[in-house]
Enzyme design. Structure first.
Site, mmCIF file in Angstrom:
data_model
loop_
_atom_site.group_PDB
_atom_site.id
_atom_site.type_symbol
_atom_site.label_atom_id
_atom_site.label_comp_id
_atom_site.label_asym_id
_atom_site.label_seq_id
_atom_site.Cartn_x
_atom_site.Cartn_y
_atom_site.Cartn_z
ATOM 1 N N ASP A 38 11.597 69.838 58.691
ATOM 2 C CA ASP A 38 11.078 68.614 58.192
ATOM 3 C C ASP A 38 11.292 68.015 56.915
ATOM 4 O O ASP A 38 11.948 68.845 56.086
ATOM 5 C CB ASP A 38 9.569 68.806 58.377
ATOM 6 C CG ASP A 38 8.708 67.650 57.735
ATOM 7 O OD1 ASP A 38 8.902 66.441 58.282
ATOM 8 O OD2 ASP A 38 7.817 67.678 57.238
ATOM 9 N N ARG A 39 11.282 66.992 56.398
ATOM 10 C CA ARG A 39 11.692 66.309 54.998
ATOM 11 C C ARG A 39 11.021 66.411 54.207
ATOM 12 O O ARG A 39 10.886 67.428 53.251
ATOM 13 C CB ARG A 39 12.588 65.078 55.373
ATOM 14 C CG ARG A 39 13.236 64.634 54.218
ATOM 15 C CD ARG A 39 13.674 63.274 54.312
ATOM 16 N NE ARG A 39 12.648 62.285 53.835
ATOM 17 C CZ ARG A 39 12.732 60.841 54.023
ATOM 18 N NH1 ARG A 39 13.975 60.416 53.956
ATOM 19 N NH2 ARG A 39 11.808 60.231 53.408
ATOM 20 N N ASP A 40 9.829 65.502 54.239
ATOM 21 C CA ASP A 40 8.873 65.259 53.376
ATOM 22 C C ASP A 40 7.879 66.368 53.231
ATOM 23 O O ASP A 40 6.976 66.848 54.152
ATOM 24 C CB ASP A 40 8.145 63.992 53.257
ATOM 25 C CG ASP A 40 8.976 62.561 53.443
ATOM 26 O OD1 ASP A 40 10.278 63.004 52.913
ATOM 27 O OD2 ASP A 40 8.848 61.736 53.737
ATOM 28 N N TYR A 49 5.299 57.782 52.091
ATOM 29 C CA TYR A 49 6.336 56.760 52.339
ATOM 30 C C TYR A 49 7.487 56.626 51.292
ATOM 31 O O TYR A 49 7.589 55.792 50.757
ATOM 32 C CB TYR A 49 5.600 55.494 52.646
ATOM 33 C CG TYR A 49 4.595 55.618 53.614
ATOM 34 C CD1 TYR A 49 4.963 55.678 55.013
ATOM 35 C CD2 TYR A 49 3.231 55.463 53.285
ATOM 36 C CE1 TYR A 49 3.943 55.638 55.862
ATOM 37 C CE2 TYR A 49 2.206 55.321 54.540
ATOM 38 C CZ TYR A 49 2.453 55.438 55.647
ATOM 39 O OH TYR A 49 1.846 55.548 56.566
ATOM 40 N N ASN A 81 9.760 62.071 60.927
ATOM 41 C CA ASN A 81 9.030 60.793 61.616
ATOM 42 C C ASN A 81 9.285 60.055 60.088
ATOM 43 O O ASN A 81 9.033 60.338 59.237
ATOM 44 C CB ASN A 81 7.660 61.272 61.867
ATOM 45 C CG ASN A 81 7.420 61.980 63.047
ATOM 46 O OD1 ASN A 81 8.346 62.101 63.851
ATOM 47 N ND2 ASN A 81 6.135 62.426 63.327
ATOM 48 N N LYS A 138 7.435 63.222 66.562
ATOM 49 C CA LYS A 138 6.893 64.752 66.434
ATOM 50 C C LYS A 138 5.214 64.386 66.447
ATOM 51 O O LYS A 138 4.816 63.498 65.906
ATOM 52 C CB LYS A 138 7.097 65.554 65.084
ATOM 53 C CG LYS A 138 8.461 65.672 64.992
ATOM 54 C CD LYS A 138 8.626 66.403 63.692
ATOM 55 C CE LYS A 138 8.784 65.509 62.500
ATOM 56 N NZ LYS A 138 9.175 66.349 61.058
HETATM 57 MG MG LIG Z 1 6.249 66.580 56.270
#
Ligand SMILES: [Mg+2]
Length: 234
Positions: A38-40, A49, A81, A138
């Site tokens: 996952d990124r964030d 955001y 996402n 997801k």
């Molecule tokens: Mg995340």
């Protein structure tokens, strides 16, 4: 199926016919298991955001872990996402700028992402991004399954690192070997629900940060490159 480039504002983005960002490096690692991220809240600090390159802050050790996977021939695939695009808060141009900033910071660590997938669809999305339960968003496994097709991955040996139960559930629905919930980002609040997803066939681990991904079977069980003394000369 190769990503179909759609022309938007004179810039071509690697979005496919479903509007999913599918960016696979031409020289991506193919075959074998993958490390899905996952990124964030996992690779970069969660800022809600994230849409400005100047706000990108790599989480400590993310570059080291990704670089280690690169050197061991494990494909590294980002699956994110992007409700902010669906909700109209920002566009693919901002997403692309953030990704470029992440790539630059990773490159400085000797690390790279083999592929990036992003889903903009959301139950509260605007226009074509409005979807009650898009198969790529997801906790659905669509992005992971798409990566498996694009890169010929062995999902049953692959792992995912995420900071939300939806990440862990996507990994389970894609039949990965397991997933690691990290306490950076939203992880602390997701422990109980994520733990409940564990089964005999699907492992759920918990760790302070992505640094612990080095202990996953995916990375830890691989032998080190052969030393000079052990090479066979023919
Ligand atoms: Mg995340």
């Amino acid at each position: 199926m190769p990503a179909q480039a759609i022309e938007m504002s004179s810039v071509a983005y690697p979005t496919d016919a479903q509007g999913i960002w599918c960016d696979v490096r031409p020289d991506a690692r193919r075959g074998g298991p993958a490390l899905f991220l996952d990124r964030d809240g996992v690779v970069v600090v969660e800022t809600r955001y994230l849409c400005r390159a100047e706000d990108v802050v790599l989480i400590s050790e993310a570059g080291a872990v990704i670089g280690a996977a690169n050197r061991r021939g494990i494909a590294v695939v980002l699956v994110t996402n992007q409700a902010g695009i669906g909700r109209g808060y920002y566009g693919w141009n901002a997403f692309a700028a953030v990704q470029q900033a992440i790539s630059s910071r990773l490159q400085a660590c000797g690390a790279r992402l083999d592929a990036v997938y992003a889903c903009p669809h959301h139950p509260a999305g605007e226009g074509s991004f409005l979807h009650p339960d898009h198969p790529a968003r997801k906790p659905n496994p669509g992005m992971i399954l798409r990566a498996a097709t694009d890169l010929g991955l062995e999902l049953q040996k692959s792992w995912l690192v995420g900071d939300k139960t939806t990440d862990i559930e996507a990994a389970k629905r894609a039949a990965l070997a397991g997933a690691m919930l990290v306490m950076t980002g939203y992880g602390e609040s997701q422990r109980a629900e994520s733990a409940a997803l564990a089964t005999a066939r699907f492992s759920v681990r918990f760790a302070k940060s992505i640094a612990a991904a080095m202990t996953l079977p995916l990375l830890a069980s691989l032998p080190s490159p052969p030393s000079r003394a052990s090479r066979k000369w023919i």
